[in-house]
Design a protein around this motif. Structure first.
Motif, mmCIF file in Angstrom:
data_model
loop_
_atom_site.group_PDB
_atom_site.id
_atom_site.type_symbol
_atom_site.label_atom_id
_atom_site.label_comp_id
_atom_site.label_asym_id
_atom_site.label_seq_id
_atom_site.Cartn_x
_atom_site.Cartn_y
_atom_site.Cartn_z
ATOM 1 N N ASN A 196 0.806 -1.223 0.000
ATOM 2 C CA ASN A 196 0.000 0.000 0.000
ATOM 3 C C ASN A 196 0.836 1.268 0.000
ATOM 4 O OD1 ASN A 196 -2.568 -1.340 0.120
ATOM 5 N ND2 ASN A 196 -2.108 -1.854 2.239
ATOM 6 N N HIS A 197 2.159 1.109 -0.228
ATOM 7 C CA HIS A 197 3.079 2.250 -0.308
ATOM 8 C C HIS A 197 2.939 3.158 0.919
ATOM 9 C CE1 HIS A 197 3.663 0.942 -4.416
ATOM 10 N NE2 HIS A 197 2.367 1.050 -4.637
ATOM 11 N N LEU A 198 2.893 2.545 2.090
ATOM 12 C CA LEU A 198 2.743 3.300 3.326
ATOM 13 C C LEU A 198 4.045 4.017 3.684
ATOM 14 C CD1 LEU A 198 0.742 0.675 5.427
ATOM 15 C CD2 LEU A 198 -0.152 2.582 4.084
ATOM 16 N N VAL A 199 3.896 5.134 4.376
ATOM 17 C CA VAL A 199 5.061 5.905 4.817
ATOM 18 C C VAL A 199 4.858 6.313 6.275
ATOM 19 C CG1 VAL A 199 5.700 6.791 2.543
ATOM 20 C CG2 VAL A 199 4.022 8.043 3.928
ATOM 21 N N ASN A 200 5.961 6.574 6.953
ATOM 22 C CA ASN A 200 5.919 7.028 8.341
ATOM 23 C C ASN A 200 6.688 8.343 8.477
ATOM 24 O OD1 ASN A 200 4.530 4.774 9.572
ATOM 25 N ND2 ASN A 200 6.383 3.567 9.233
ATOM 26 N N PRO A 201 6.094 9.457 8.047
ATOM 27 C CA PRO A 201 6.789 10.744 8.186
ATOM 28 C C PRO A 201 7.179 10.962 9.650
ATOM 29 C CG PRO A 201 4.767 10.994 6.912
ATOM 30 C CD PRO A 201 4.746 9.620 7.485
ATOM 31 N N GLU A 202 8.424 11.345 9.890
ATOM 32 C CA GLU A 202 8.941 11.418 11.256
ATOM 33 C C GLU A 202 8.038 12.224 12.180
ATOM 34 O OE1 GLU A 202 11.197 10.250 14.247
ATOM 35 O OE2 GLU A 202 11.533 9.596 12.173
ATOM 36 N N LYS A 203 7.571 13.366 11.720
ATOM 37 C CA LYS A 203 6.748 14.230 12.564
ATOM 38 C C LYS A 203 5.401 13.608 12.905
ATOM 39 C CE LYS A 203 4.910 18.919 12.986
ATOM 40 N NZ LYS A 203 4.735 20.238 12.359
ATOM 41 N N TYR A 204 4.936 12.674 12.055
ATOM 42 C CA TYR A 204 3.601 12.117 12.240
ATOM 43 C C TYR A 204 3.607 10.609 12.492
ATOM 44 C CZ TYR A 204 2.357 16.662 10.356
ATOM 45 O OH TYR A 204 2.241 18.011 10.157
ATOM 46 N N LYS A 205 4.746 10.065 12.913
ATOM 47 C CA LYS A 205 4.819 8.623 13.187
ATOM 48 C C LYS A 205 3.813 8.194 14.248
ATOM 49 C CE LYS A 205 8.742 6.328 13.341
ATOM 50 N NZ LYS A 205 10.150 5.943 13.614
ATOM 51 N N TYR A 206 3.545 9.076 15.198
ATOM 52 C CA TYR A 206 2.614 8.739 16.284
ATOM 53 C C TYR A 206 1.203 8.438 15.761
ATOM 54 C CZ TYR A 206 0.764 13.516 15.964
ATOM 55 O OH TYR A 206 0.179 14.678 15.527
ATOM 56 N N LEU A 207 0.864 8.978 14.576
ATOM 57 C CA LEU A 207 -0.444 8.690 13.989
ATOM 58 C C LEU A 207 -0.556 7.232 13.549
ATOM 59 C CD1 LEU A 207 -1.046 11.894 11.822
ATOM 60 C CD2 LEU A 207 -1.876 11.401 14.136
ATOM 61 N N HIS A 208 0.580 6.578 13.378
ATOM 62 C CA HIS A 208 0.616 5.173 12.967
ATOM 63 C C HIS A 208 0.972 4.258 14.140
ATOM 64 C CE1 HIS A 208 1.401 6.430 8.509
ATOM 65 N NE2 HIS A 208 0.146 6.579 8.875
ATOM 66 N N SER A 209 0.733 4.753 15.340
ATOM 67 C CA SER A 209 1.091 4.002 16.543
ATOM 68 C C SER A 209 -0.008 3.014 16.929
ATOM 69 C CB SER A 209 1.334 4.971 17.704
ATOM 70 O OG SER A 209 0.109 5.569 18.104
ATOM 71 N N THR A 210 0.209 2.349 18.042
ATOM 72 C CA THR A 210 -0.769 1.368 18.546
ATOM 73 C C THR A 210 -1.917 2.030 19.300
ATOM 74 O OG1 THR A 210 0.600 1.073 20.525
ATOM 75 C CG2 THR A 210 0.892 -0.527 18.735
ATOM 76 N N ALA A 211 -1.954 3.360 19.347
ATOM 77 C CA ALA A 211 -3.014 4.076 20.069
ATOM 78 C C ALA A 211 -4.391 3.569 19.629
ATOM 79 C CB ALA A 211 -2.896 5.573 19.804
ATOM 80 N N LEU A 212 -5.145 3.065 20.590
ATOM 81 C CA LEU A 212 -6.452 2.449 20.337
ATOM 82 C C LEU A 212 -7.549 3.450 20.643
ATOM 83 C CD1 LEU A 212 -8.138 -0.129 19.717
ATOM 84 C CD2 LEU A 212 -7.903 -0.718 22.144
#
Length: 364
Positions: A218-234
């Motif tokens: 899916n060509h996913l990316v983890n921009p450093e500033k927004y990595k937390y948006l891709h976290s395990t936060a439920l």
């Protein structure tokens, strides 16, 4: 054994109004609107939809959605009771996680209304999933507050740090790392944490070692500033749903190839079935390989001993407040409403004390 569990009330105590619901929502909305680079992670279309959801509340209370919420009767009843006498003045007037309920029933209602038409696809389960993820990101941006949330521990007084460190286990529903910075042991984040990537966004995860590697596919990316948006936060609309989601992920590690093969092809996507078998074969070869799940939530549900609850609402955190005869509860409540609800949920043996008393003792 002694344990304590903290909720967002802790952040409100040391971070002030910035971490109240309406402030978080408005900040997340504004940040998403202003920070254009975030749009590669969160499509800004969710901004417009957020206001649409807000306007649907009176219709829900009037009963327009009743016919399509048979599986959500308890949640619908709770939602109506909460908002029937409340003035919805703007986007921030609705509880953060209540928006996930709103989003779900709006999509569910419209799927039924447009069934068999060209418009049905607009409200498909896939589109609902994407919209839910986008709204979750909006909320997380508001909570994260450009990393200011993780700095609150600098305001913790010595007596509070001493208080926290008397416990054998420290649990939290918060995603931030404030308690991690002051507790001598390991803090257990039962709803996930900002600094751990979700398995779909982790290119090195077991999930992405399978044939349909989601990260690259899916060509996913983890921009450093927004990595937390891709976290395990439920984040979802009920405690029950949080437990169900976590258990579903845990069960992926427990099922056998035999269990998978017994499922009729008519009841499951054949590709998904083959991936599940591939995963089980890899796990048989290497027992350390695991699908990611929230082990802290598992540990919390299995805890017995003395449990102190601080900064959590008995109204919203119904999976935290449960009767368990093997637990001696102490609940530090914020409001009389929280106290009344907690007394209905917790055992008669529970100890109740205003949280102000605790803050007065440890805020020295």
């Amino acid at each position: 054994m002694k344990a304590v569990i903290f909720g967002n009330g802790l952040n409100i105590k040391f971070g002030g109004k910035d971490y109240l619901n309406y402030k978080i929502l408005r900040r997340g909305f504004n940040l998403l609107q202003q920070e254009r680079r975030s749009h590669e992670v969160v499509p800004p279309v969710i901004l417009q939809f957020s206001h649409v959801m807000c306007k649907e509340v009176p219709k829900i209370i009037e009963g327009m959605y009743d016919s399509t919420t048979d599986d959500l009767e308890d949640e619908l009843k709770r939602f109506k009771k909460k908002y029937e006498s409340q003035r919805i003045s703007d986007f921030g007037s609705i509880g953060m996680e209540d928006y996930f309920f709103l989003l779900h029933i709006i999509f569910q209602y419209n799927r039924a209304q447009y069934k068999g038409t060209d418009e049905e696809e607009i409200f498909s389960l896939q589109i609902e999933k994407e919209a839910t993820e986008c709204f979750k990101d909006l909320c997380l941006m508001g909570i994260y507050n450009n990393n200011k949330i993780n700095m609150l521990y600098k305001k913790y007084p010595p007596e509070f740090i001493k208080f926290v460190n008397q416990f054998d286990h420290v649990f939290t529903t918060n995603y931030d790392l404030n308690l991690d910075n002051i507790y001598s042991g390991k803090v257990q984040h039962i709803h996930g944490q900002f600094d751990v990537l979700d398995q779909l966004y982790d290119p090195k995860s077991f999930r992405n070692s399978l044939g349909d590697d989601q990260f690259n596919k899916n060509h996913l990316v983890n921009p450093e500033k927004y990595k937390y948006l891709h976290s395990t936060a439920l984040m979802c609309y009920s405690g029950k749903q949080k437990i169900e989601q976590s258990l579903a992920k845990k069960n992926l590690n427990l099922i056998t190839i035999g269990d998978i093969e017994k499922v009729p092809d008519s009841m499951v996507n054949p590709i998904a079935k083959q991936l599940a078998i591939e995963a089980k074969k890899k796990q048989l070869e290497d027992t350390s390989l695991q699908f990611q799940y929230l082990k802290a939530l598992d540990n919390y549900n299995n805890f017995t001993g003395e449990l102190t609850i601080i900064g959590l609402s008995a109204n919203n955190d119904n999976h935290i407040f449960r009767k368990n005869s093997d637990i001696a509860y102490t609940y530090y409540y914020f409001s009389d409403e929280d106290l009344a609800i907690a007394k209905d949920v917790l055992p008669n043996s529970a100890v109740f004390e205003p949280v102000k008393n605790l803050w007065d003792r440890v805020h020295k």
